[in-house]
Scaffold this motif. Sequence first.
Motif, PDB file in Angstrom:
ATOM      1  N   THR A   1      26.199   3.356 -16.804  1.00 42.41           N
ATOM      2  CA  THR A   1      26.338   2.009 -16.249  1.00 42.41           C
ATOM      3  C   THR A   1      27.439   1.960 -15.200  1.00 42.41           C
ATOM      4  O   THR A   1      27.277   1.361 -14.125  1.00 42.41           O
TER       5      THR A   1
ATOM      6  N   ALA B   1      24.672  -6.261 -19.519  1.00 41.08           N
ATOM      7  CA  ALA B   1      23.294  -6.461 -19.066  1.00 41.08           C
ATOM      8  C   ALA B   1      23.216  -7.602 -18.047  1.00 41.08           C
ATOM      9  O   ALA B   1      22.528  -7.493 -17.023  1.00 41.08           O
ATOM     10  N   CYS B   2      23.925  -8.692 -18.303  1.00 41.08           N
ATOM     11  CA  CYS B   2      23.946  -9.808 -17.353  1.00 41.08           C
ATOM     12  C   CYS B   2      24.607  -9.402 -16.043  1.00 41.08           C
ATOM     13  O   CYS B   2      24.156  -9.791 -14.955  1.00 41.08           O
TER      14      CYS B   2
ATOM     15  N   LEU C   1      24.629  -6.494 -14.610  1.00 45.64           N
ATOM     16  CA  LEU C   1      23.696  -5.686 -13.825  1.00 45.64           C
ATOM     17  C   LEU C   1      22.695  -6.564 -13.083  1.00 45.64           C
ATOM     18  O   LEU C   1      22.329  -6.278 -11.932  1.00 45.64           O
ATOM     19  N   LEU C   2      22.248  -7.629 -13.716  1.00 44.39           N
ATOM     20  CA  LEU C   2      21.316  -8.548 -13.050  1.00 44.39           C
ATOM     21  C   LEU C   2      22.002  -9.286 -11.901  1.00 44.39           C
ATOM     22  O   LEU C   2      21.385  -9.524 -10.849  1.00 44.39           O
TER      23      LEU C   2
ATOM     24  N   SER D   1      22.370  -6.984  -8.873  1.00 45.48           N
ATOM     25  CA  SER D   1      21.055  -6.799  -8.253  1.00 45.48           C
ATOM     26  C   SER D   1      20.711  -7.973  -7.355  1.00 45.48           C
ATOM     27  O   SER D   1      20.241  -7.804  -6.223  1.00 45.48           O
TER      28      SER D   1
ATOM     29  N   LEU E   1      18.616  -2.649 -11.760  1.00 48.60           N
ATOM     30  CA  LEU E   1      17.568  -3.227 -12.597  1.00 48.60           C
ATOM     31  C   LEU E   1      16.993  -2.204 -13.573  1.00 48.60           C
ATOM     32  O   LEU E   1      16.608  -2.550 -14.692  1.00 48.60           O
TER      33      LEU E   1
ATOM     34  N   SER F   1      19.521  -1.774 -16.581  1.00 48.82           N
ATOM     35  CA  SER F   1      19.727  -2.937 -17.445  1.00 48.82           C
ATOM     36  C   SER F   1      19.011  -2.836 -18.793  1.00 48.82           C
ATOM     37  O   SER F   1      19.642  -3.053 -19.842  1.00 48.82           O
TER      38      SER F   1
ATOM     39  N   TRP G   1      20.573  -2.586 -22.781  1.00 45.69           N
ATOM     40  CA  TRP G   1      20.199  -3.494 -23.866  1.00 45.69           C
ATOM     41  C   TRP G   1      19.691  -2.731 -25.089  1.00 45.69           C
ATOM     42  O   TRP G   1      19.944  -3.123 -26.233  1.00 45.69           O
TER      43      TRP G   1
END
Length: 457
Positions: free
Chosen positions: A30, A91-92, A94-95, A98, A188, A191, A195
């Motif tokens: 990550t 995870a959030c 990474l979004l 993007s 993406l 991500s 998770w």
Amino acid sequence: MTLSSEHSPTARDPRGIHRAWWVAAVAGLTIVVAGAFSTMPGLLLDPLHDEFHWSRGSIGFASSVNMVLYGVTAPFAAALMDRFGIRRVVACALLVISAGALLTTVMNAAWQLTLFWGLLVGLGTGSMAMAFAATVTNRWFVRRRGLVTGVLASASVLGQMVFLPLLAWVVDTYAWRPANVSLALGALVVSPLVWLLLRDHPADVSLKAYGAEEFTPKPPPVPGAARRALCVLRDSAGTVPFWLMAGAFAICGASTNGIMWTHFTPAAHDHGMPTTVAASLLAVIGVFNVGGTVASGWLTDRYDARRLLAAYFALRGLLLLFLPVMMAPTVQASMVGFVVLFGLLDLATVPPIVALCREFYDEDSAIVFGWVNAAHQVGAALVAFAAGVTRDLVGTYDMVWVAIGVLCAVAALLSLVIRKAPVADEVEGESEASGSSPLSSATGRTGTVPGTRGGAR
């Protein structure tokens, strides 16, 4: 409730690999992807200047906003991880990065670059900064903390440098927009892996932390993440070690992210070196960075972190002082030597700083390190902007390299001034004799220091 042997605190991977190493691997991947986003400002500088006729100062301002938010976000992200868990926050993030990268492809004004790349990408990458690495290390490892910190720290620059030649080739061949889209797609893809594979705490899989003698239950969520981050800043800012570390790390940021990763490529291009060649040199720095940071983690487990920091800063300063005379249209032997040595020293400062934060601030160390890292990014942002303005005004970066080299000497002195925290028994004896607080004796402060999670000080 009785745990089965499969889920007991002593359960291990059937292949003999502790789950902590898998968590560290996912965290490292990550950080590599997030680090790749830091390579783009240097590659975007000339294309954006040519396409939109924006000044280098305005482009540098967007990079500065990104760097400041990268640093300021980290302590709040560390507190959010205590509230909502590592997996959800990462995870959030990474979004978000993007979205920021994709939105830059449709911008047509400089303020949009500041909003999309400066704000969104800055917030997202800041959530996956060194404070994230420190949180993973503190929760999952008791032994090998210095080594793991070094590995995760090197992952950031590894991401910057491994992808840099590829991104430079994409920019030269297909223009800058496809490069940004490639970064967004990479984030993406990672991500869902985060998770599925990342876990917040060893207790989530009924394990002890690596090297721990006893099983530690997962602590309850800590409410008020923003308030806690600010309270930790308030308390740590009243201690001498915090300001010494923050000052040294601000200079660290100025001499790496601020000047090298933002302006080395255009500076080399000013001397006639092709952009792809300059980007490849930065990639080589990233390769040696891995070895240097891991070695620094190993040394931090064994030697005084203060002396290590001073040595790193002194050597880095000497390299930057002589860099202007090494610039040439082709790669000379002196430049090869610079690349190797700077790579070994680049992120070597992180394991000693993390160790010092842990020494003085205990369970709040990840958040304190986040604030120290914010100073790192503020220093980087100031120099990224100032170097761009200097280049616009005088047409060269030479005086910037020399000034940053001198600042590194100051950072070496600050590192040596940090006092060693007395051990608990010694502090207790001194406090009984003087009537002062044990923690204030350790930190050079009258009062208390962050040492317990959100509790009474």
